[in-house]
Design an enzyme around this catalytic site. Sequence first.
Site, PDB file in Angstrom:
ATOM      1  N   LYS A 176      -4.147  28.693 -20.306  1.00  0.00           N
ATOM      2  CA  LYS A 176      -3.765  27.524 -19.480  1.00  0.00           C
ATOM      3  C   LYS A 176      -2.483  26.974 -20.083  1.00  0.00           C
ATOM      4  CE  LYS A 176      -3.795  23.420 -18.778  1.00  0.00           C
ATOM      5  NZ  LYS A 176      -2.529  22.670 -18.635  1.00  0.00           N
ATOM      6  N   GLY A 229      -3.138  20.724 -29.488  1.00  0.00           N
ATOM      7  CA  GLY A 229      -2.650  19.553 -28.771  1.00  0.00           C
ATOM      8  C   GLY A 229      -3.145  18.281 -29.427  1.00  0.00           C
ATOM      9  N   SER A 230      -3.411  17.263 -28.616  1.00  0.00           N
ATOM     10  CA  SER A 230      -3.746  15.940 -29.162  1.00  0.00           C
ATOM     11  C   SER A 230      -5.214  15.850 -29.578  1.00  0.00           C
ATOM     12  CB  SER A 230      -3.447  14.874 -28.115  1.00  0.00           C
ATOM     13  OG  SER A 230      -4.281  15.061 -26.991  1.00  0.00           O
ATOM     14  N   GLY A 234      -8.552  17.341 -27.776  1.00  0.00           N
ATOM     15  CA  GLY A 234      -9.364  18.228 -28.623  1.00  0.00           C
ATOM     16  C   GLY A 234     -10.834  17.823 -28.604  1.00  0.00           C
ATOM     17  N   GLU A 251      -6.510  22.792 -33.124  1.00  0.00           N
ATOM     18  CA  GLU A 251      -5.334  22.514 -33.949  1.00  0.00           C
ATOM     19  C   GLU A 251      -4.693  21.267 -33.343  1.00  0.00           C
ATOM     20  OE1 GLU A 251      -2.180  21.918 -35.118  1.00  0.00           O
ATOM     21  OE2 GLU A 251      -1.311  23.788 -34.342  1.00  0.00           O
ATOM     22  N   GLU A 385       0.743  10.002 -35.315  1.00  0.00           N
ATOM     23  CA  GLU A 385       1.709  11.061 -35.060  1.00  0.00           C
ATOM     24  C   GLU A 385       2.746  10.570 -34.045  1.00  0.00           C
ATOM     25  OE1 GLU A 385       0.100  14.658 -33.171  1.00  0.00           O
ATOM     26  OE2 GLU A 385       1.257  15.823 -34.610  1.00  0.00           O
TER      27      GLU A 385
HETATM   28  P1  NAD Z   1      -2.534  17.077 -24.645  1.00  0.00           P
HETATM   29  O1  NAD Z   1      -3.419  17.346 -25.791  1.00  0.00           O
HETATM   30  O2  NAD Z   1      -3.044  16.159 -23.587  1.00  0.00           O
HETATM   31  O3  NAD Z   1      -2.163  18.458 -23.887  1.00  0.00           O
HETATM   32  C1  NAD Z   1      -2.218  19.734 -24.475  1.00  0.00           C
HETATM   33  C2  NAD Z   1      -2.822  20.730 -23.478  1.00  0.00           C
HETATM   34  O4  NAD Z   1      -4.150  20.329 -23.140  1.00  0.00           O
HETATM   35  C3  NAD Z   1      -2.065  20.827 -22.148  1.00  0.00           C
HETATM   36  O5  NAD Z   1      -2.088  22.161 -21.698  1.00  0.00           O
HETATM   37  C4  NAD Z   1      -2.907  19.958 -21.227  1.00  0.00           C
HETATM   38  O6  NAD Z   1      -2.795  20.306 -19.872  1.00  0.00           O
HETATM   39  C5  NAD Z   1      -4.306  20.258 -21.727  1.00  0.00           C
HETATM   40  N1  NAD Z   1      -5.306  19.227 -21.395  1.00  0.00           N
HETATM   41  C6  NAD Z   1      -5.108  17.887 -21.232  1.00  0.00           C
HETATM   42  N2  NAD Z   1      -6.271  17.268 -20.949  1.00  0.00           N
HETATM   43  C7  NAD Z   1      -7.230  18.228 -20.933  1.00  0.00           C
HETATM   44  C8  NAD Z   1      -8.631  18.217 -20.726  1.00  0.00           C
HETATM   45  N3  NAD Z   1      -9.303  17.096 -20.457  1.00  0.00           N
HETATM   46  N4  NAD Z   1      -9.307  19.385 -20.814  1.00  0.00           N
HETATM   47  C9  NAD Z   1      -8.669  20.527 -21.098  1.00  0.00           C
HETATM   48  N5  NAD Z   1      -7.334  20.608 -21.299  1.00  0.00           N
HETATM   49  C10 NAD Z   1      -6.620  19.474 -21.216  1.00  0.00           C
HETATM   50  O7  NAD Z   1      -1.167  16.601 -25.196  1.00  0.00           O
HETATM   51  P2  NAD Z   1      -0.023  15.762 -24.450  1.00  0.00           P
HETATM   52  O8  NAD Z   1      -0.583  14.666 -23.613  1.00  0.00           O
HETATM   53  O9  NAD Z   1       0.852  16.718 -23.775  1.00  0.00           O
HETATM   54  O10 NAD Z   1       0.719  15.127 -25.715  1.00  0.00           O
HETATM   55  C11 NAD Z   1       0.220  13.928 -26.279  1.00  0.00           C
HETATM   56  C12 NAD Z   1       0.350  13.923 -27.784  1.00  0.00           C
HETATM   57  O11 NAD Z   1      -0.408  15.003 -28.334  1.00  0.00           O
HETATM   58  C13 NAD Z   1       1.748  14.151 -28.343  1.00  0.00           C
HETATM   59  O12 NAD Z   1       2.519  13.011 -28.349  1.00  0.00           O
HETATM   60  C14 NAD Z   1       1.437  14.635 -29.738  1.00  0.00           C
HETATM   61  O13 NAD Z   1       1.168  13.575 -30.600  1.00  0.00           O
HETATM   62  C15 NAD Z   1       0.187  15.462 -29.525  1.00  0.00           C
HETATM   63  N6  NAD Z   1       0.491  16.898 -29.387  1.00  0.00           N
HETATM   64  C16 NAD Z   1       0.267  17.694 -30.451  1.00  0.00           C
HETATM   65  C17 NAD Z   1       0.570  19.041 -30.376  1.00  0.00           C
HETATM   66  C18 NAD Z   1       0.336  19.961 -31.525  1.00  0.00           C
HETATM   67  O14 NAD Z   1       0.986  20.970 -31.635  1.00  0.00           O
HETATM   68  N7  NAD Z   1      -0.601  19.672 -32.368  1.00  0.00           N
HETATM   69  C19 NAD Z   1       1.123  19.577 -29.214  1.00  0.00           C
HETATM   70  C20 NAD Z   1       1.326  18.739 -28.113  1.00  0.00           C
HETATM   71  C21 NAD Z   1       1.001  17.396 -28.229  1.00  0.00           C
END
Ligand code: NAD
Length: 482
Positions: A176, A229-230, A234, A251, A385
């Site tokens: 995804k 991601g966030s 997570g 992660e 972060e």
């Molecule tokens: P996010 O965690 O919301 O998104 C990451 C991925 O998860 C995307 O593909 C998104 O579509 C998916 N996602 C979102 N909600 C979901 C759900 N309920 N179920 C399954 N998948 C879902 O991150 P974001 O909103 O794009 O960024 C927000 C903050 O997260 C950033 O400001 C940063 O602090 C952090 N972040 C960290 C990393 C990392 O590498 N650790 C990467 C991106 C963002």
Amino acid sequence: MTIKPYWKNYIDGAFVDGGAGRVDVINPGTGEKLAEHALADEADVDRAVQSAKRVHHSGVLSAMRPVERGRMVQAIGRYLLDHMDEIAPLLTLEQGKPLWEAQNEVRGAARYFEYYGNQAETLEGRSIPLGEGYFDFTHYEPFGVSAQIIPWNFPLEMSARSLSTGLATGNACVVKTPELTPISNYIYGHAAEAVGLPAGAVNILCGWGHQAGAALSAHPDVNQIVFTGSVKTGIAIATAAAQNVVPCVLELGGKSAAIVYDDADLEAFEGDIRKGIFTNAGQVCSAMSRVVVHESRHDELVERAVSVARSLSVGPGIERTEPGLTMGAMVSEAQRDRAASMVAEAEAQGARIATGGRKMNIPGACLDPTVLTNVTPDMSIAQDEVFGPVLSVIPFKDEAEAIQIANGTDYGLVGGVFTRDLDRATRAARQIRAGQIFVNDWFAGGVETPFGGYGKSGYGREKGREALLNYVQTKNVAIRVR
Ligand code: NAD
């Protein structure tokens, strides 16, 4: 460069439209629309999972001799390198990073396929003695359908990290991709076909997190989940995984600190500042977002950090082609504004902006490279972060205090120690609660070295041989010999 106006998802061996319509992909370097991308709905996710499940049940991947599977995985890496000129500019235009960083990301992605292609035939079971009359052995089997949810900061590399390991171990994969940066991942559909993988072994789809992401992580036929991601997302994904009793690797970012001792080589440390906090405009989970420096070197370090920040040429990534002191736009105006407001809040709490800290008066989502001083360990800027080009400098008096500050957040992804004294470095490395420690070189390591978090930075490991074990389960076979 002319960009195709519309990009599709890749499901069961075909490029298809999405049931949820399309999303506009914005070029953060200019603020203008770059193209549209298909958005998958729940039915699309289900078709992708069912096709991956069919591949798994057919045995075509899992029964293949590992060396053959490994060769296919390696060939994907070569395919990426062969298409460098096509993918790197796309990645820059959708994500914002300088072109030379995008080229490095393509190389990094290719390296995952090289490494895990090589590892495919090294996963071996063992024989366990049970006494006379028995012969016992273990072997590893893939989980089946691996779901991989990708962030926007390194879309090509993060997909590469999970896809390469998943395929090398014989899993069929559903990826995804992120809503902000989905385009460059199209290459994996073409690569899968070019190397001869069966339809359904690799599925690449973009969709909203709350729709396609949630549907994928809760799908009953998914057997294993990998997420970067966030923390908030997570937790949602781990909860969905728990409902189906499937494992996941999380992660989730960090607030990582470099401890700089009084004997550190600060001239060399300027290079660590450049790559540690300004690579990818600071949108790196393992960014060096805090520097904890001995009070005797504080002023000199701040002066050097300010000079690195001010020397960066910031603007559209596509114009920044040569490795050096450059930085691109952040991924979106929303992320840039979030970072700017965190800096403003820090200032209100008593931090001092030594340089930067504001939106830049140029087109695109650019934040002036920022160095903050007068930061105390309890301020939100030192705890949360930022995910942007913002460095917080915090002084310390003695080693115990330095370790306490480094360990004083909910996170624990990486940590750094800068000193000429190896005893000190070893002591600190043992005491810092983080999954990776860099001594005198931020980001030291590579695809070969295991990576993952302590605390709220997540669990499980990606990279290195450790990662392989997250994609397989152990089977024990005990034979009665008569
Ligand atoms: P996010 O965690 O919301 O998104 C990451 C991925 O998860 C995307 O593909 C998104 O579509 C998916 N996602 C979102 N909600 C979901 C759900 N309920 N179920 C399954 N998948 C879902 O991150 P974001 O909103 O794009 O960024 C927000 C903050 O997260 C950033 O400001 C940063 O602090 C952090 N972040 C960290 C990393 C990392 O590498 N650790 C990467 C991106 C963002």
